[in-house]
Design a protein around this motif. Sequence first.
Motif, short mmCIF file in Angstrom:
data_model
loop_
_atom_site.label_atom_id
_atom_site.label_comp_id
_atom_site.label_asym_id
_atom_site.label_seq_id
_atom_site.Cartn_x
_atom_site.Cartn_y
_atom_site.Cartn_z
N LEU A 149 104.73 4.78 61.87
CA LEU A 149 104.51 3.59 62.47
C LEU A 149 105.07 2.22 61.95
CD1 LEU A 149 100.41 4.04 63.10
CD2 LEU A 149 102.41 3.75 65.09
N GLY A 150 105.08 2.09 60.41
CA GLY A 150 105.66 1.19 59.93
C GLY A 150 107.41 1.12 60.11
N MET A 151 107.60 2.32 60.20
CA MET A 151 109.29 2.39 60.31
C MET A 151 109.81 1.94 61.81
SD MET A 151 110.17 5.77 58.25
CE MET A 151 109.88 5.91 56.35
N PHE A 152 109.09 2.66 62.85
CA PHE A 152 109.63 2.80 64.14
C PHE A 152 108.85 1.85 64.98
CE2 PHE A 152 110.38 7.11 62.66
CZ PHE A 152 111.65 7.24 62.76
N VAL A 153 107.86 1.07 64.69
CA VAL A 153 107.06 0.01 65.73
C VAL A 153 107.10 -1.17 65.03
CG1 VAL A 153 105.06 -0.19 66.55
CG2 VAL A 153 105.61 2.01 66.40
N SER A 154 107.46 -2.13 65.74
CA SER A 154 107.82 -3.56 65.11
C SER A 154 106.08 -4.15 65.18
CB SER A 154 108.49 -4.54 65.99
OG SER A 154 109.74 -4.09 65.86
N ARG A 155 105.63 -5.19 64.29
CA ARG A 155 104.57 -5.39 64.28
C ARG A 155 104.15 -6.42 65.52
NH1 ARG A 155 102.92 -8.47 58.93
NH2 ARG A 155 103.34 -6.46 58.16
N GLY A 156 103.13 -6.00 65.95
CA GLY A 156 102.70 -6.46 67.15
C GLY A 156 103.10 -5.91 68.62
N THR A 157 104.10 -4.88 68.34
CA THR A 157 104.35 -3.98 69.45
C THR A 157 103.40 -2.81 69.56
OG1 THR A 157 106.71 -4.42 68.88
CG2 THR A 157 106.38 -2.67 70.17
N ASN A 159 104.16 0.07 71.97
CA ASN A 159 104.92 1.04 72.75
C ASN A 159 104.46 2.55 72.69
OD1 ASN A 159 105.52 1.83 70.21
ND2 ASN A 159 107.82 1.05 70.46
N TRP A 160 105.21 3.14 73.44
CA TRP A 160 104.69 4.61 73.56
C TRP A 160 104.63 5.22 72.42
CZ3 TRP A 160 107.44 8.61 71.25
CH2 TRP A 160 108.54 8.35 70.95
N PHE A 161 105.32 4.90 71.21
CA PHE A 161 105.32 5.63 69.92
C PHE A 161 103.95 5.03 69.11
CE2 PHE A 161 106.07 6.33 65.50
CZ PHE A 161 107.01 7.51 65.50
N PHE A 162 103.60 3.91 69.24
CA PHE A 162 102.19 3.57 68.58
C PHE A 162 101.12 3.99 69.12
CE2 PHE A 162 98.76 0.67 69.12
CZ PHE A 162 98.52 -0.11 67.84
N LEU A 374 111.98 -4.69 74.57
CA LEU A 374 113.30 -4.43 73.62
C LEU A 374 114.49 -5.26 74.42
CD1 LEU A 374 114.56 -3.27 71.54
CD2 LEU A 374 114.91 -1.28 72.96
N GLU A 375 114.86 -6.28 73.90
CA GLU A 375 116.02 -6.93 74.82
C GLU A 375 117.30 -6.15 74.42
OE1 GLU A 375 115.57 -9.30 76.71
OE2 GLU A 375 113.53 -9.96 76.55
N LYS A 376 118.24 -6.20 75.18
CA LYS A 376 119.39 -5.58 75.06
C LYS A 376 120.54 -6.67 74.82
CE LYS A 376 118.20 -1.49 76.52
NZ LYS A 376 118.38 -0.55 75.53
N GLY A 377 120.25 -8.11 74.95
CA GLY A 377 121.27 -9.07 74.53
C GLY A 377 120.81 -9.90 73.25
N ILE A 378 121.34 -10.86 73.10
CA ILE A 378 121.08 -11.93 71.90
C ILE A 378 120.14 -12.54 72.21
CG2 ILE A 378 122.08 -13.49 70.43
CD1 ILE A 378 124.77 -12.47 70.97
#
Length: 407
Positions: A149-157, A159-162, A374-378
């Motif tokens: 969870l610490g590796m693949f999930v950003s804080r506050g996110t 998503n399905w992995f969470f 998950l933004e694709k651009g800048i």
Amino acid sequence: MAAVDFTKLTPEMLDAVLDGPAMAPPPGQVSNFVNPPNENGLAVAVMTVCIAIVVLCLAIRAYARLVLLKRIQAQEYLILAAFVRKAFACFIGWSYCTLSLVPSPGFYVHTWNVKLRQTVTMGYLVHLAGVFYSVCLPLLKISIMVEWLGMFVSRGTRNWFFWVSWILIGIQIAFAVAAVIALNLACIPTKKKWEFWVPGKCINAHDIETVSAAFQLTSDCIVLVLPQKAIWDLQMGWKKKLGVSVIFSLGALACISAAFRLAGTVQYAEAVDAIYNIGPVAFWAYAEMTCGFIVVCVPCVPKILMESGVWRKLKKSLGFSVTSVTANNQTGASAMRSKNMRSVNKSYTEIDETELKNFRSESTEHLRYPPGKLEKGIVRTTQVTVTQNSDTSNGEEKMYGHPTQWR
């Protein structure tokens, strides 16, 4: 022995029965209680190797976290460390119980070469080992989930992995509690499991063990597959993705061990010569728990190799080119500047793609994509201009940096 009503035996009669074989020897065989054939050497070797691997893995992890990363203060690592410590304590308890079986009755010893009295202590140790196993494996898998969870999930996110990870954590906790309760209530009173002459009632504990082995195999397979999609969605080259994927595929060893452990458990439950068949169950359970510690600790190895310089030396010895990265990308004559400029370079810390997610400061925390997206651009950029001013009065060079443009 199953036809004997132990409740009707006098103490003298019970002692006589307990001094007899736990199983009638087959035709042509004579019970050998003094020095029965065994494979205790194999058992000690397997246990020693597993214990050594677990200790080595924990030492590697402790070095990476405490010495290199110095991140034990972070909440997720405190939780992880707590789970790993408890799992290791259960592993020690499991090891004590199984090693205690070596002198009596021994491993791969036929049941007719064991006194019925010996099965009392053996039954107690097997019961304790089952409880330790039922707690150790879920704790290890919870540790793995918290780490990932610490590796693949950003804080506050969220998503399905969470959500999948936390569902698995909840299931592991619930199953661990249920398994421990079931093992202790298989006989009422509990001690009837090993003191079989005590009045009471028992259910078939082998069914509980088989269900537990099947559950652990299923969860091992889920843990193996879970991070792969997240890895191949990362923003990096396919070679790095492949390398990370291989590291996180070590759970396949746990799946193999769990499969053999399930097969051994089924065979043990159906065997007439039960004591002889308990060895494979213990060995594969050892392997399964050892693989759990490997999965928790091995992802720290690349960081250690990079920070210690071992990876650079290995590449150089194999003839690969080795490049040096500095903070200000100096080239040519600029690399030969003053000692004060070199001190700036020494304070530079190389951050790889895996750690960028965990790096936070006031100027970078808002550069991440919004929670849940998950933004694709800048999303946002910052332009920084660095100027250099030479102070001839003291022979020192100073650098000044300031943001000039925000977008």
